[in-house]
Design a protein around this motif. Structure first.
Motif, PDB file in Angstrom:
ATOM      1  N   PRO A  22     -27.293  -5.773  33.445  1.00  0.00           N
ATOM      2  CA  PRO A  22     -26.206  -6.744  33.534  1.00  0.00           C
ATOM      3  C   PRO A  22     -25.685  -7.116  32.160  1.00  0.00           C
ATOM      4  O   PRO A  22     -26.413  -7.051  31.165  1.00  0.00           O
ATOM      5  N   GLN A  23     -24.438  -7.530  32.099  1.00  0.00           N
ATOM      6  CA  GLN A  23     -23.840  -7.907  30.830  1.00  0.00           C
ATOM      7  C   GLN A  23     -24.179  -9.336  30.448  1.00  0.00           C
ATOM      8  O   GLN A  23     -24.199  -9.686  29.266  1.00  0.00           O
ATOM      9  N   GLU A  24     -24.464 -10.158  31.460  1.00  0.00           N
ATOM     10  CA  GLU A  24     -24.717 -11.575  31.200  1.00  0.00           C
ATOM     11  C   GLU A  24     -25.879 -11.746  30.238  1.00  0.00           C
ATOM     12  O   GLU A  24     -26.999 -11.334  30.499  1.00  0.00           O
ATOM     13  N   GLU A  25     -25.632 -12.355  29.103  1.00  0.00           N
ATOM     14  CA  GLU A  25     -26.670 -12.554  28.094  1.00  0.00           C
ATOM     15  C   GLU A  25     -27.750 -13.472  28.644  1.00  0.00           C
ATOM     16  O   GLU A  25     -27.487 -14.501  29.236  1.00  0.00           O
ATOM     17  N   GLY A  26     -28.998 -13.084  28.433  1.00  0.00           N
ATOM     18  CA  GLY A  26     -30.117 -13.891  28.885  1.00  0.00           C
ATOM     19  C   GLY A  26     -30.614 -13.501  30.264  1.00  0.00           C
ATOM     20  O   GLY A  26     -31.673 -13.929  30.688  1.00  0.00           O
ATOM     21  N   ALA A  27     -29.868 -12.668  30.983  1.00  0.00           N
ATOM     22  CA  ALA A  27     -30.334 -12.214  32.287  1.00  0.00           C
ATOM     23  C   ALA A  27     -31.451 -11.207  32.090  1.00  0.00           C
ATOM     24  O   ALA A  27     -31.571 -10.574  31.059  1.00  0.00           O
ATOM     25  N   PHE A  55     -21.502   5.322  29.895  1.00  0.00           N
ATOM     26  CA  PHE A  55     -22.939   5.509  29.756  1.00  0.00           C
ATOM     27  C   PHE A  55     -23.278   5.639  28.285  1.00  0.00           C
ATOM     28  O   PHE A  55     -22.425   5.930  27.446  1.00  0.00           O
ATOM     29  N   GLU A  56     -24.541   5.418  27.976  1.00  0.00           N
ATOM     30  CA  GLU A  56     -25.040   5.684  26.641  1.00  0.00           C
ATOM     31  C   GLU A  56     -26.430   6.292  26.765  1.00  0.00           C
ATOM     32  O   GLU A  56     -27.218   5.891  27.637  1.00  0.00           O
ATOM     33  N   LEU A 112     -23.163  -3.453  31.788  1.00  0.00           N
ATOM     34  CA  LEU A 112     -23.120  -2.652  30.581  1.00  0.00           C
ATOM     35  C   LEU A 112     -23.095  -1.181  30.973  1.00  0.00           C
ATOM     36  O   LEU A 112     -23.302  -0.835  32.147  1.00  0.00           O
ATOM     37  N   PRO A 113     -22.886  -0.294  30.027  1.00  0.00           N
ATOM     38  CA  PRO A 113     -22.935   1.130  30.355  1.00  0.00           C
ATOM     39  C   PRO A 113     -24.276   1.541  30.968  1.00  0.00           C
ATOM     40  O   PRO A 113     -25.306   0.911  30.722  1.00  0.00           O
ATOM     41  N   VAL A 114     -24.234   2.578  31.756  1.00  0.00           N
ATOM     42  CA  VAL A 114     -25.455   3.155  32.300  1.00  0.00           C
ATOM     43  C   VAL A 114     -26.323   3.646  31.149  1.00  0.00           C
ATOM     44  O   VAL A 114     -25.846   4.300  30.226  1.00  0.00           O
ATOM     45  N   GLN A 115     -27.609   3.299  31.192  1.00  0.00           N
ATOM     46  CA  GLN A 115     -28.575   3.830  30.226  1.00  0.00           C
ATOM     47  C   GLN A 115     -29.079   5.156  30.785  1.00  0.00           C
ATOM     48  O   GLN A 115     -29.594   5.210  31.896  1.00  0.00           O
ATOM     49  N   LEU A 116     -28.942   6.234  30.033  1.00  0.00           N
ATOM     50  CA  LEU A 116     -29.158   7.582  30.560  1.00  0.00           C
ATOM     51  C   LEU A 116     -30.062   8.393  29.644  1.00  0.00           C
ATOM     52  O   LEU A 116     -29.986   8.275  28.415  1.00  0.00           O
ATOM     53  N   ASN A 117     -30.901   9.222  30.239  1.00  0.00           N
ATOM     54  CA  ASN A 117     -31.738  10.131  29.462  1.00  0.00           C
ATOM     55  C   ASN A 117     -32.150  11.300  30.349  1.00  0.00           C
ATOM     56  O   ASN A 117     -31.984  11.254  31.568  1.00  0.00           O
ATOM     57  N   SER A 118     -32.666  12.343  29.719  1.00  0.00           N
ATOM     58  CA  SER A 118     -33.293  13.448  30.445  1.00  0.00           C
ATOM     59  C   SER A 118     -34.679  13.654  29.868  1.00  0.00           C
ATOM     60  O   SER A 118     -34.841  13.760  28.640  1.00  0.00           O
TER      61      SER A 118
END
Length: 418
Positions: free
Chosen positions: A271-276, A249-250, A159-165
């Motif tokens: 990961p994109q795999e559901e349930g992982a 990213f989001e 999935l997109p990178v989860q990003l924050n500052s």
């Protein structure tokens, strides 16, 4: 059976080793491509290294560290994370004098007393990398790109990178004040751990995964709304650079990571795999950690990912990994005299660099061929007493069952030519 592996640990059996070698080889190749050199630090360190850097109020320090006292009375801790030991080594060995940025990576065992679950063990393993000496947002973008590229090369769909500052210590003070003001009205609905965090470490309130706490976190003030001009410019440049290299990213306003030493950029990859299991890797910037340990002011950023979690996702996404190389030759011997001669022949051939497994006993030829097949050998060499007398040996192709003889004298060159 009286003995078993301790809870939260595992034996990595031969049939699992292909996954481990695959991940480790990819890690080394990606690290080399980006200019990182390997470093290995001790399995245990002075306990103060972690209480001082990770944070005395973090779950790692309060609940998860394996700390013991040695015979000299020193408090030592099994490594619960990889960044602080690398920083300690960076200072101790004078790496600040090296050409900047200094780029280091590691493959290491990590120890945390945590509830065992899929892909997470009390002794687990990490691939991590650290970049020292560059404050520009381009360093952040490169580290994120390297992490993203690593997963892509493994074959894991992400999935997109989860990003924050989370800002710097200067601008974070105002954010923490706003955070405490917001949570003041709902602190009674939080879990026991978060009630403690409210007074001691309010930023960690955003990191709790329990439903009521998570619901409160989603409505909390956003750190990026309180950034100082420098932190804001840094974050804007980072997002622009990630867009330029097509790393999706989001912005995740609840992302803070679990360690106290982070500042400005924090990120995770899922990961994109559901349930992982959700997060398989993450990192961030820690510009104040080196001086906190007694070194000179050094901007830095790093990333780490759990190898067990990666392998779990490789299996869930049905990624095929290369099989480990089987022994090319198997040596079968028939008769006691041939067994004795075969033992010496096997030793001579191995010393010539030829990979070979021998039977070690005089069983039936059928039994020895079955062993060769089970090992995946490409060829079987058959030495009986008649062959020994004629100074020849039979070479059997295990794929086609075709056989022909080779002279024992000069056997090594003939086998290398196959």
């Amino acid at each position: 059976m009286d003995y078993q592996a301790p809870r939260g640990t595992q034996d990595i059996l031969p049939e699992e080793q292909a996954y481990w070698r695959y991940v480790e080889s990819k890690a080394a190749k990606v690290a080399a491509r980006y200019g990182y050199s390997r470093i290995d630090t001790p399995t245990f360190e002075d306990a103060r290294l972690f209480t001082r850097t990770v944070g005395e109020e973090t779950d790692i320090v309060t609940k998860e560290m394996y700390t013991f006292q040695d015979r000299g009375g020193s408090d030592l801790t099994l490594r619960p994370e990889g960044t602080a030991p690398v920083c300690r080594a960076y200072i101790e060995h004078g790496m600040a004098s090296r050409t900047k940025p200094v780029k280091l990576y590691y493959l290491a065992s990590i120890f945390r007393y945590d509830r065992p679950q899929a892909g997470r063990y009390r002794e687990h393993h990490q691939f991590g990398f650290e970049l020292f000496g560059e404050a520009d947002a381009a360093a952040d973008a490169e580290v994120i790109d390297m992490a993203w590229s690593f997963y892509r090369e493994l074959g894991i769909t992400t999935l997109p990178v989860q990003l924050n500052s989370i800002g710097c210590p200067e601008c974070r003070a105002a954010y923490l004040a706003a955070l405490k003001e917001y949570y003041a009205s709902c602190v009674d609905t939080l879990c026991g751990d978060c009630k403690i965090r409210y007074g001691k470490n309010p930023l960690r309130l955003l990191d709790c995964k329990k439903p009521d706490c998570r619901a409160a976190a989603l409505k909390a003030p956003h750190a990026i709304d309180y950034l100082c001009p420098d932190c804001k410019a840094h974050f804007e440049k980072l997002t622009a650079l990630l867009g330029a290299i097509s790393v999706p990213f989001e912005v995740n306003h609840c992302l803070v990571r679990g360690l106290d030493y982070y500042s400005r950029t924090v990120f995770e990859i899922q990961p994109q795999e559901e349930g992982a299991q959700s997060t398989i890797g993450g990192g961030g910037r820690y510009d104040n950690l080196i001086p906190q340990l007694g070194g000179e002011a050094t901007p830095a950023i790093g990333f780490a990912t759990g190898i067990e979690r990666i392998i779990l996702n490789l299996k869930r996404q049905s990624v095929t990994v290369p099989a480990l190389e089987a022994p090319r030759f198997f040596l079968a011997a028939l008769g006691e005299a041939a067994v004795m001669a075969a033992f010496k022949l096997a030793s001579d051939l191995r010393r010539e660099g030829i990979p070979l497994v021998e039977s070690l006993s005089s069983r039936s030829l059928k039994s020895q061929l079955r062993q060769a097949s089970g090992l995946g050998a490409r060829y079987t060499l058959i030495l009986g007493e008649a062959e020994l007398e004629s100074r020849q040996i039979i070479l059997r192709d295990m794929g086609t069952s075709a056989q022909h003889t080779l002279p024992l004298d000069g056997l090594s060159p003939a086998l290398k030519a196959l």
